[in-house]
Design an enzyme around this catalytic site. Structure first.
Site, PDB file in Angstrom:
ATOM      1  N   GLU A   1       0.821  -1.216   0.000  1.00  0.00           N
ATOM      2  CA  GLU A   1       0.000   0.000   0.000  1.00  0.00           C
ATOM      3  C   GLU A   1       0.851   1.261   0.000  1.00  0.00           C
ATOM      4  O   GLU A   1       1.948   1.274   0.556  1.00  0.00           O
ATOM      5  CB  GLU A   1      -0.813   0.071   1.292  1.00  0.00           C
ATOM      6  CG  GLU A   1      -1.818  -0.995   1.441  1.00  0.00           C
ATOM      7  CD  GLU A   1      -2.515  -0.873   2.787  1.00  0.00           C
ATOM      8  OE1 GLU A   1      -3.371  -1.699   3.048  1.00  0.00           O
ATOM      9  OE2 GLU A   1      -2.179   0.039   3.560  1.00  0.00           O
TER      10      GLU A   1
ATOM     11  N   CYS B   1      -2.380   2.008   8.319  1.00  0.00           N
ATOM     12  CA  CYS B   1      -1.394   1.168   7.653  1.00  0.00           C
ATOM     13  C   CYS B   1      -1.881  -0.261   7.559  1.00  0.00           C
ATOM     14  O   CYS B   1      -2.301  -0.845   8.543  1.00  0.00           O
ATOM     15  CB  CYS B   1      -0.101   1.135   8.455  1.00  0.00           C
ATOM     16  SG  CYS B   1       0.634   2.708   8.661  1.00  0.00           S
TER      17      CYS B   1
HETATM   18  N1  SAH Z   1       7.262  -0.284  11.480  1.00  0.00           N
HETATM   19  C1  SAH Z   1       7.469   1.098  11.688  1.00  0.00           C
HETATM   20  C2  SAH Z   1       6.847   1.969  10.633  1.00  0.00           C
HETATM   21  C3  SAH Z   1       5.490   1.578  10.121  1.00  0.00           C
HETATM   22  S1  SAH Z   1       4.158   1.754  11.266  1.00  0.00           S
HETATM   23  C4  SAH Z   1       7.007   1.488  13.077  1.00  0.00           C
HETATM   24  O1  SAH Z   1       6.358   0.695  13.737  1.00  0.00           O
HETATM   25  O2  SAH Z   1       7.333   2.594  13.494  1.00  0.00           O
HETATM   26  C5  SAH Z   1       3.974   3.521  11.348  1.00  0.00           C
HETATM   27  C6  SAH Z   1       3.243   4.003  12.586  1.00  0.00           C
HETATM   28  O3  SAH Z   1       1.855   3.631  12.538  1.00  0.00           O
HETATM   29  C7  SAH Z   1       3.806   3.410  13.873  1.00  0.00           C
HETATM   30  O4  SAH Z   1       3.945   4.389  14.859  1.00  0.00           O
HETATM   31  C8  SAH Z   1       2.728   2.411  14.231  1.00  0.00           C
HETATM   32  O5  SAH Z   1       2.768   2.089  15.577  1.00  0.00           O
HETATM   33  C9  SAH Z   1       1.481   3.139  13.793  1.00  0.00           C
HETATM   34  N2  SAH Z   1       0.293   2.294  13.683  1.00  0.00           N
HETATM   35  C10 SAH Z   1       0.225   0.978  13.438  1.00  0.00           C
HETATM   36  N3  SAH Z   1      -1.068   0.554  13.447  1.00  0.00           N
HETATM   37  C11 SAH Z   1      -1.821   1.643  13.686  1.00  0.00           C
HETATM   38  C12 SAH Z   1      -3.217   1.855  13.830  1.00  0.00           C
HETATM   39  N4  SAH Z   1      -4.083   0.857  13.677  1.00  0.00           N
HETATM   40  N5  SAH Z   1      -3.653   3.101  14.116  1.00  0.00           N
HETATM   41  C13 SAH Z   1      -2.775   4.117  14.238  1.00  0.00           C
HETATM   42  N6  SAH Z   1      -1.447   3.983  14.107  1.00  0.00           N
HETATM   43  C14 SAH Z   1      -0.965   2.763  13.838  1.00  0.00           C
END
Ligand code: SAH
Ligand code: SF4
Length: 365
Positions: A91, A340
């Site tokens: 995505e 995401c």
């Molecule tokens: N793997 C990396 C980058 C991708 S996730 C990381 O974890 O930082 C990017 C951000 O989106 C991270 O802060 C993650 O915790 C957050 N995230 C994941 N699922 C989410 C959700 N359902 N709602 C809001 N933020 C979310």
């Protein structure tokens, strides 16, 4: 499978030219066609000799991505579901911010970190994306903007899509190098943000590169017990090790750090955690910037819901009054599957497309 031409830095393309009996300056010409004229076929590179066009077409593809689905929200946030050449789905999201156009890119075909709240982690990583596949996401969005004819440019990039960028370190660094090159897309390093769940060893490696790129840490909890219960990465890299790496990063680069904090209802959103967060970050008052993220619910994780606006505001006030820079993240694309991994996750459930990857729950160890 051929490599994408988007995966080469200008230096790598120069080397390729020399290795293939061509002059070095041809690399700059190709880059001009790729990133200024933004043509999508080697045959359109009019100032190249026919022999070179044939060699390039033999060796490389253009975008290795095909559009499976595109959704646009009322605020113009646009999300693409792409299929890579081996059938795996990823995505990419375009967001219209006050300060420019920001694209969120995917770096792995799934994620093995297995945070308990995340949709991306529901599917195991099958492989890392190549630099070309990550650059191609930006190019697909830029081509879409070009076709819309408003002369808009992707100005910002956030590495926050599916995957853990520091688990695909070299390809992500090459990707940054390519999009940052002033002869290419010229996206300023300060306009690029990489988010990590906290791979402390890689944070140190990143610091040593002295890039002007922004670093965001997914903190999500101010103590080890709570953090380990929602992010199993904290068992390998607990807060002590994470913050030792953060100290190294701030001392080496003198750059600010963003701390992401998802607001999970009745999990990590109490005043107690807000006070603990202030204490944890107080040594970093000048450098820390807290981003409170309203949680996007994920059907596969029914145990989590979004904190109430009142609790988010209360949490914000405690952190802010504690002297730590803190904002509540503005939401984008509220009426599409915006979080995401959600668009892909929903597609897999609806079973509307053939995919190689099974829907598989990651054990929340
Ligand atoms: N793997 C990396 C980058 C991708 S996730 C990381 O974890 O930082 C990017 C951000 O989106 C991270 O802060 C993650 O915790 C957050 N995230 C994941 N699922 C989410 C959700 N359902 N709602 C809001 N933020 C979310
Ligand atoms: Fe992976 Fe980041 Fe999701 Fe955690 S939050 S599972 S590290 S993509």
């Amino acid at each position: 499978m051929k490599d994408s031409i988007y995966g080469l830095t200008q230096e790598q393309l120069q080397d390729w030219m020399l290795a293939n009996g061509q002059k070095k300056y041809r690399a700059a010409q190709v880059w001009d066609w790729l990133y200024s004229s933004r043509v999508q076929a080697f045959a359109e590179m009019k100032n190249l000799p026919g022999e070179l066009i044939a060699q390039l077409a033999e060796a490389f593809t253009f975008s290795p991505l095909t559009v499976v689905q595109k959704q646009t929200a009322t605020d113009k946030t646009t999300k693409w579901l792409f299929r890579m050449e081996d059938g795996l789905l990823i995505e990419t999201v375009l967001m219209y911010m006050e300060y420019g156009l920001s694209v969120c890119v995917t770096t792995q075909s799934g994620c093995n970190i297995g945070c308990t709240f995340c949709a991306s982690g529901l599917i195991h990583k099958q492989r890392d994306l190549t630099a070309g596949e990550i650059v191609a996401q930006i190019m697909q969005v830029q081509h879409y903007l070009d076709e819309n004819g408003d002369d808009e440019r992707v100005s910002h990039v956030v590495v926050m899509g599916i995957g853990e960028p520091f688990d695909n370190f070299n390809n992500v660094m090459n990707f940054i190098h390519i999009i940052n090159d002033q002869h290419g897309l010229d996206i300023g390093a300060r306009h690029i943000t990489v988010s990590t769940s906290g791979l402390a060893n890689k944070i140190r490696e990143f610091a040593d590169l002295h890039m002007q790129v922004n670093l965001a840490i997914s903190l999500h909890a101010p103590n080890n017990e709570l953090r380990s219960s929602i992010m199993r990465i904290n068992r390998s890299w607990p807060l002590e090790k994470l913050f030792a790496a953060i100290d190294y990063y701030t001392q080496t680069t003198n750059r600010r750090i963003t701390f992401e904090y998802i607001m999970l209802n009745d999990v990590n959103d109490h005043p107690k955690e807000a006070h603990e967060l202030v204490e944890l970050l107080s040594p970093y008052k000048k450098l820390a910037f807290v981003n409170l993220i309203p949680y996007n619910t994920v059907v596969e994780h029914p145990q989590y819901s979004r904190s109430t606006p009142e609790n988010i505001a209360k949490f914000h006030d405690i952190v802010f009054k504690g002297g730590i820079n803190c904002v509540i993240r503005k939401e984008h694309g509220g009426d599409i599957d915006a979080a995401c991994g959600q668009l892909r996750s929903n597609m897999l459930h609806k079973n509307t497309i053939g995919v190689r990857v099974p829907v598989k729950k990651v054990a929340n160890a």
